[in-house]
Scaffold this motif. Structure first.
Motif, short mmCIF file in Angstrom:
data_model
loop_
_atom_site.label_atom_id
_atom_site.label_comp_id
_atom_site.label_asym_id
_atom_site.label_seq_id
_atom_site.Cartn_x
_atom_site.Cartn_y
_atom_site.Cartn_z
N VAL A 157 3.61 16.97 2.82
CA VAL A 157 3.04 15.67 2.45
C VAL A 157 3.32 14.64 3.54
CG1 VAL A 157 3.03 13.81 0.75
CG2 VAL A 157 3.30 16.18 0.00
N ILE A 158 2.28 13.94 3.91
CA ILE A 158 2.38 12.77 4.79
C ILE A 158 2.33 11.53 3.89
CG2 ILE A 158 1.31 11.50 6.69
CD1 ILE A 158 -0.08 14.18 7.45
N THR A 159 3.26 10.61 4.08
CA THR A 159 3.28 9.42 3.22
C THR A 159 3.22 8.15 4.05
OG1 THR A 159 5.70 9.28 3.16
CG2 THR A 159 4.64 10.59 1.45
N TYR A 160 2.65 7.11 3.44
CA TYR A 160 2.66 5.78 4.04
C TYR A 160 3.06 4.79 2.98
CZ TYR A 160 1.36 1.66 6.70
OH TYR A 160 1.40 0.46 7.38
N GLU A 161 4.02 3.92 3.30
CA GLU A 161 4.48 2.88 2.39
C GLU A 161 4.57 1.56 3.15
OE1 GLU A 161 8.16 4.04 0.66
OE2 GLU A 161 7.32 5.75 -0.41
N SER A 162 3.87 0.56 2.66
CA SER A 162 3.92 -0.76 3.31
C SER A 162 4.81 -1.70 2.53
CB SER A 162 2.52 -1.34 3.43
OG SER A 162 2.10 -1.87 2.18
N ASP A 163 5.22 -2.78 3.20
CA ASP A 163 6.07 -3.77 2.54
C ASP A 163 5.60 -5.18 2.82
OD1 ASP A 163 6.75 -3.91 5.18
OD2 ASP A 163 8.76 -3.10 4.92
N GLY A 164 4.30 -5.36 2.99
CA GLY A 164 3.75 -6.69 3.18
C GLY A 164 2.73 -6.73 4.30
N LEU A 165 2.11 -7.87 4.48
CA LEU A 165 1.12 -8.03 5.53
C LEU A 165 1.10 -9.47 6.01
CD1 LEU A 165 -1.58 -9.44 4.01
CD2 LEU A 165 -1.73 -7.16 3.06
N THR A 166 0.53 -9.65 7.20
CA THR A 166 0.40 -10.98 7.78
C THR A 166 -1.02 -11.16 8.30
OG1 THR A 166 1.19 -10.17 9.93
CG2 THR A 166 2.82 -11.16 8.45
N GLY A 167 -1.49 -12.41 8.32
CA GLY A 167 -2.80 -12.69 8.85
C GLY A 167 -2.86 -12.45 10.34
N ALA A 168 -3.98 -11.88 10.81
CA ALA A 168 -4.14 -11.59 12.23
C ALA A 168 -5.43 -12.16 12.77
CB ALA A 168 -4.11 -10.07 12.47
N VAL B 177 0.86 -1.19 0.00
CA VAL B 177 0.00 0.00 0.00
C VAL B 177 0.89 1.23 0.00
CG1 VAL B 177 -1.76 1.31 1.25
CG2 VAL B 177 -1.79 -1.19 1.31
N THR B 178 0.55 2.22 -0.83
CA THR B 178 1.22 3.52 -0.78
C THR B 178 0.16 4.60 -0.73
OG1 THR B 178 1.35 3.62 -3.20
CG2 THR B 178 3.26 2.73 -2.04
N ALA B 179 0.42 5.66 0.03
CA ALA B 179 -0.54 6.76 0.14
C ALA B 179 0.21 8.07 0.35
CB ALA B 179 -1.50 6.52 1.30
N ARG B 180 -0.36 9.15 -0.20
CA ARG B 180 0.15 10.52 -0.02
C ARG B 180 -1.00 11.38 0.48
NH1 ARG B 180 4.48 12.69 -2.65
NH2 ARG B 180 3.18 14.49 -3.19
N ILE B 181 -0.76 12.08 1.57
CA ILE B 181 -1.79 12.90 2.21
C ILE B 181 -1.29 14.33 2.30
CG2 ILE B 181 -3.21 13.20 4.27
CD1 ILE B 181 -2.50 10.21 4.91
N GLU B 182 -2.12 15.30 1.93
CA GLU B 182 -1.76 16.71 2.06
C GLU B 182 -1.99 17.13 3.51
OE1 GLU B 182 -0.39 18.45 -0.32
OE2 GLU B 182 -0.59 16.82 -1.79
N ALA B 183 -0.88 17.43 4.20
CA ALA B 183 -0.98 17.76 5.63
C ALA B 183 -1.88 18.96 5.88
CB ALA B 183 0.41 18.02 6.20
N ALA B 184 -1.83 19.96 5.00
CA ALA B 184 -2.61 21.18 5.20
C ALA B 184 -4.11 20.98 5.01
CB ALA B 184 -2.12 22.28 4.26
N SER B 185 -4.50 19.79 4.53
CA SER B 185 -5.93 19.55 4.30
C SER B 185 -6.65 19.07 5.55
CB SER B 185 -6.12 18.54 3.16
OG SER B 185 -5.73 17.24 3.56
N ILE B 186 -5.98 19.09 6.71
CA ILE B 186 -6.62 18.67 7.96
C ILE B 186 -7.84 19.52 8.25
CG2 ILE B 186 -5.11 20.17 9.34
CD1 ILE B 186 -6.56 16.75 10.39
N ASP B 187 -8.90 18.89 8.71
CA ASP B 187 -10.16 19.59 8.99
C ASP B 187 -10.79 18.99 10.24
OD1 ASP B 187 -12.58 20.89 9.06
OD2 ASP B 187 -13.32 20.06 7.15
N THR B 188 -10.82 19.77 11.31
CA THR B 188 -11.47 19.33 12.55
C THR B 188 -12.76 20.10 12.81
OG1 THR B 188 -10.31 20.91 13.97
CG2 THR B 188 -9.21 18.80 13.53
N GLY B 189 -13.11 20.96 11.85
CA GLY B 189 -14.31 21.75 12.04
C GLY B 189 -14.10 23.05 12.80
N ASN B 190 -12.83 23.39 13.08
CA ASN B 190 -12.51 24.62 13.80
C ASN B 190 -11.25 25.22 13.17
OD1 ASN B 190 -10.94 26.17 15.97
ND2 ASN B 190 -12.94 25.94 16.94
N LYS B 191 -11.38 26.40 12.53
CA LYS B 191 -10.26 26.98 11.79
C LYS B 191 -9.06 27.29 12.68
CE LYS B 191 -9.02 30.66 8.55
NZ LYS B 191 -7.73 30.91 9.22
N THR B 192 -9.30 27.83 13.86
CA THR B 192 -8.20 28.15 14.76
C THR B 192 -7.42 26.90 15.12
OG1 THR B 192 -9.41 30.04 15.67
CG2 THR B 192 -7.59 29.15 16.99
#
Length: 275
Positions: A176-187, A143-158
């Motif tokens: 940019v916040i990134t996530y990179e995986s390298d495999g998975l295991t059964g749980a 899995v790979t993902a890229r997230i724009e850090a500035a797009s955070i939204d908690t419903g309160n601008k301050t």
């Protein structure tokens, strides 16, 4: 030598993918083992001949439920077990191998943090993209993902501006916040642990996701979608985020950990439909 002679067959998943290195055990009517063979990388079994007679075949593989069938070997030495289909443990089938593109319009990347030790503050990221590569065997999926850090939204601008600042994500320096995986295991019967690395605030740290596969199906645009739910627990200090404020009663303004909650829809293929 007659190519039809000998022990032959294939082992597949319900969706048709090869089960590599499955163990095929053959016993006679008294229960004694007469053969023990292994399928190849392509899930195909090819072994030596057996004496004519009636046998029991048991097929096993890690992560799958065992299957048994009756084998009749003719006087010509033909011993064909046909196609043996194995169900995954817990009867949970995963999506077919290949590329799956995360659909941001139908996915949520959120986080929950404790506030004053009493209540939870929830936020979500509005802008992100990602891709899932389902492999065969599934344990090699990524899995790979890229997230724009500035797009955070908690419903309160301050509060959102504060989270973007150097006290927390330093979004102007590390956008940019990134996530990179390298495999998975059964749980568990319907759960998997995704092993990966999260980069946040310019710091990379191992983060495992507790993932559940929710199923797949067709969509109104002619595509195939798969759904996943995942959670993870993060310690802010692991990413250099140490801001806090201790109130007079000794209670921290913000909890030291936060829970990440993911609701993901992914579309099979490298492009999203034009909906």
């Amino acid at each position: 030598m007659d190519a039809n002679r000998g022990l032959h067959g294939t082992v597949r998943t319900k969706d048709g993918w090869a089960v590599r290195h499955a163990i095929v055990t053959v016993t006679d009517l008294t229960g004694d083992q007469v053969a023990r063979e292994q399928t190849g990388e392509d899930g195909v079994l090819a072994a030596g001949p057996l004496p004519a007679g009636t046998y029991t075949v048991i097929v096993t593989a890690p992560g799958f439920q065992p299957a048994a069938s009756t084998l009749i070997v003719s006087s010509a030495g033909i011993a064909d077990i046909g196609k043996i289909v194995l169900a995954r443990a817990g009867d949970v089938e995963l999506p077919p191998a290949g590329t799956w593109t995360i659909d941001p319009a139908h996915s949520i990347i959120g986080a929950v943090a404790q506030h004053l030790g009493l209540t939870s503050v929830r936020g979500r990221f509005a802008s992100f993209e990602g891709r899932i590569e389902v492999a065969e065997p599934v344990e090699e999926s990524t899995v790979t993902a890229r997230i724009e850090a500035a797009s955070i939204d908690t419903g309160n601008k301050t509060r959102d501006d504060h989270l973007r600042s150097a006290d927390f994500m330093t979004a102007d320096v590390h956008p940019v916040i990134t996530y990179e995986s390298d495999g998975l295991t059964g749980a568990g019967p319907d759960r998997w642990t995704v092993h990966g690395r999260l980069t946040l605030n310019g710091i990379t740290h191992p983060v495992d996701l507790d993932m559940t596969y929710l199923g797949s199906g067709t969509d109104p645009w002619g595509g195939v979608r798969a759904a996943f739910r995942a959670t993870a627990e993060l310690r802010r200090a692991d990413f250099g985020i140490r801001f806090n404020q201790i109130l007079e009663a000794g209670i921290a303004l913000v909890g030291e950990s936060l829970k990440v909650e993911l609701e993901i829809q992914a579309v099979r293929g490298e492009e999203l439909p034009q909906a």
